[in-house]
Design an enzyme around this catalytic site. Sequence first.
Site, short mmCIF file in Angstrom:
data_model
loop_
_atom_site.label_atom_id
_atom_site.label_comp_id
_atom_site.label_asym_id
_atom_site.label_seq_id
_atom_site.Cartn_x
_atom_site.Cartn_y
_atom_site.Cartn_z
N GLU A 81 25.07 54.25 27.25
CA GLU A 81 24.42 53.15 26.55
C GLU A 81 24.01 52.08 27.55
OE1 GLU A 81 27.92 54.11 23.42
OE2 GLU A 81 27.44 51.97 23.71
N LYS A 140 23.79 48.63 29.39
CA LYS A 140 24.68 47.47 29.48
C LYS A 140 23.81 46.23 29.49
CE LYS A 140 28.64 45.50 31.79
NZ LYS A 140 28.16 44.14 31.58
N ASP A 162 22.66 42.36 29.47
CA ASP A 162 23.09 41.13 30.13
C ASP A 162 23.02 40.00 29.10
OD1 ASP A 162 22.14 39.22 33.09
OD2 ASP A 162 24.05 39.52 32.08
N TYR A 211 27.01 48.09 19.24
CA TYR A 211 27.32 49.29 20.00
C TYR A 211 28.74 49.81 19.84
CZ TYR A 211 28.86 45.59 23.22
OH TYR A 211 29.44 44.47 23.76
N LYS A 262 26.96 49.78 37.28
CA LYS A 262 26.10 48.62 37.45
C LYS A 262 24.88 48.93 38.31
CE LYS A 262 27.37 45.22 35.85
NZ LYS A 262 28.34 44.16 36.19
N CYS A 265 51.74 28.04 56.49
CA CYS A 265 51.07 27.67 55.24
C CYS A 265 50.32 26.34 55.40
CB CYS A 265 52.10 27.56 54.12
SG CYS A 265 51.43 26.92 52.57
N CYS A 267 52.44 23.63 53.04
CA CYS A 267 53.80 23.16 53.31
C CYS A 267 54.26 23.40 54.74
CB CYS A 267 54.78 23.80 52.34
SG CYS A 267 55.03 25.58 52.63
N CYS A 277 52.80 32.72 51.59
CA CYS A 277 53.68 31.65 52.06
C CYS A 277 55.11 32.08 51.78
CB CYS A 277 53.36 30.34 51.33
SG CYS A 277 54.52 29.01 51.69
N CYS A 319 57.10 26.22 47.87
CA CYS A 319 55.91 25.59 48.45
C CYS A 319 55.30 24.65 47.40
CB CYS A 319 54.90 26.65 48.85
SG CYS A 319 53.29 25.98 49.35
#
Length: 667
Positions: free
Chosen positions: A117, A119, A121, A229, A319, A413, A416, A429, A434
């Site tokens: 089917e 697709k 948008d 659908y 797609k 990190c 921290c 981290c 943190c």
Amino acid sequence: MTKEEAKKRINELRKLLHYHNYRYYVLDDPVISDAEYDAMMEELKKLEKEFPEFYDPNSPTVKVGGEPLNRFEKVEHKIPMLSLEDGFSDEEIVEFDRRVKRFLGLSPDEIIDYSVEPKFDGLSINLIYENGKLTTASTRGDGLVGENVTQNIRTIRNLPLVLPIENPPEYLDLQGEVLLEKDEFKRINEERLKEGLPLFANPRNAAAGSVRQLDPKETAKRNLIMILYYIRDIKGFSKEISRQSEALNLLKELGFPISDLNRLCHGVDEAISYKKELEAKRDTLPYELDGIVLKVDRFDYQKQLGNTTKSPRWAIAFKFPAQQATTKIKDIEVNVGRTGILTPVAILEPVNIGGVVVSRASLHTMDEIEKKDIMIGDTVFVQRAGDVIPEVVKVVKDLRDGTQKKFKMPDFCPICGSKVVKDGAYYRCSNINCPKVLKESIKHFVSRKAMNIDGFGDKIIEQLVDKGIVKDVSDIYKLDKETLMNLDRVGEKLAENLITAISRSKGTTFAKFIYALGIRHVGEFVAKLLAERFKNLENLKKATKEQLLEINGVGEEIADSVVSFFSEKKNLETIDKLLSYGIHFEDETKKKSSIAGKSFVFTGTLSKPREYFKELVEKHGGIVRNSVSKNLDYLVVGENPGSKLQKAQKAGVNIITEQELLDMLEG
């Protein structure tokens, strides 16, 4: 004209107009002229104005739009609206076909029939029909809860409000797509340009914006169309269907618009060929397509395959190539998420891709950066993967001039300063406390779908963590009024409200508590599955990976994450502290409640948000419905009730006030 004569003529005109709408918009085969149709419509409008007591929300006159709304109500989908897994290459689709066969225990040479089917948008919509009449239309939302846009969807001209058949199904749960054709999109943007209004970026955004207009008359002006659908559920109908291709034909027989591009393909190769055929004529179609959808045609196969938490295993979206553009990576930053994972993000020179200005793109992992050989200063192809999420596709290495710099994940990190450790493909981290991780965890913990502690804004959470007052989520339950009043912009009233909200949150459900813990990959839906399967915390703590994988909707990632979470000493200590502060699960009170098993619908304006009353009813074992039917137990009426009141009166439903509901709950 007497009332009886008016009623008879109104019903006659409605039936005729529904029929002619079906002939014109669905069959594309009108049998009367536009002038004759317009004359009937004007006569009906006049009669409905003179005799308002014969109001019907599904009258053809609603196609021009009703009264404006103040806001959209929330609607809980009876069946979750899952998203689709995406495929972008022939190889991915072939692998999907292999996976389907492996799961079903079929030979690799077996030919699977696929309903293929287009697709679209557009904007996905859930429709509920009861006894042939449209009762509810809602957006997908988060897949579990959407917005009630019934009033706007009724204005879509090719959608039947009353099915043009005798003996329709008692109940229909459908899914379709709202679209705006390219010419209509162009016309709307030209008008907006003349009026000095912002332009819509693309037809999908225009369709979504049109559906979410609070004034249905504005929606009606946009000339939206709808394509159906998917029959999600059907009850009380004699005809049996066992395949998706049969379901599509049934939709057409019931009077719904379906796509003329649907095709039953025998085998994956035929499906891939058809995708290429559609892709070749993509630009000539009146509306936007962004690919095709392959659905295993046989329902018994679909049932065997089941779903993950996010998508059905029996379908995939293939797609079309995403829209792309080239731009430069100015820098690469690192974001720290709720679970402590460091995610590299490309900071781009802004570029317009398919009508959207893109200035950031996720680079996902360090492995991906190395695999694609991405450097700061590179010129890159950027696409909105699936036409939505921006991602860097590849580097244009020929444009390198020696100024580019390699990116390295930080050793410490950025929030921290704690050591960063490698965790599989991810960097994390090492500090489970943190501040960024803790702040995000608290935001999640207090959110409405989790512990529902109202009033904890970002600024308050920032101060609580930065001042060392809250060092893990359990510390929320140690807060007092004086501590809160020492925070910036927290007065006595707000502090009192926060303490009340904290206290009220102690009585929750097991499912909400699981969700609130913030276990990686465990969303609201999975939390409910875990609560239903394991019943209590002790069982869940001891759950094995094998037990978790027995649950339909739980895969390897989720199972590993749950086992890992409950093996962490720190997490178990936090849970123990939460329980010691009085958190308890009220699921068992449902059995004792006087409203357990009773169904409720709300109408009109209530003293508090409708979601508050919904949660209250469900906590006591009641069921909240979206529409009135003869099987409904109670209609709760607020100020300025809508048409639901008339419908409930006709159906003999018990009508109560908000106070009467509260009295029942206390009793």
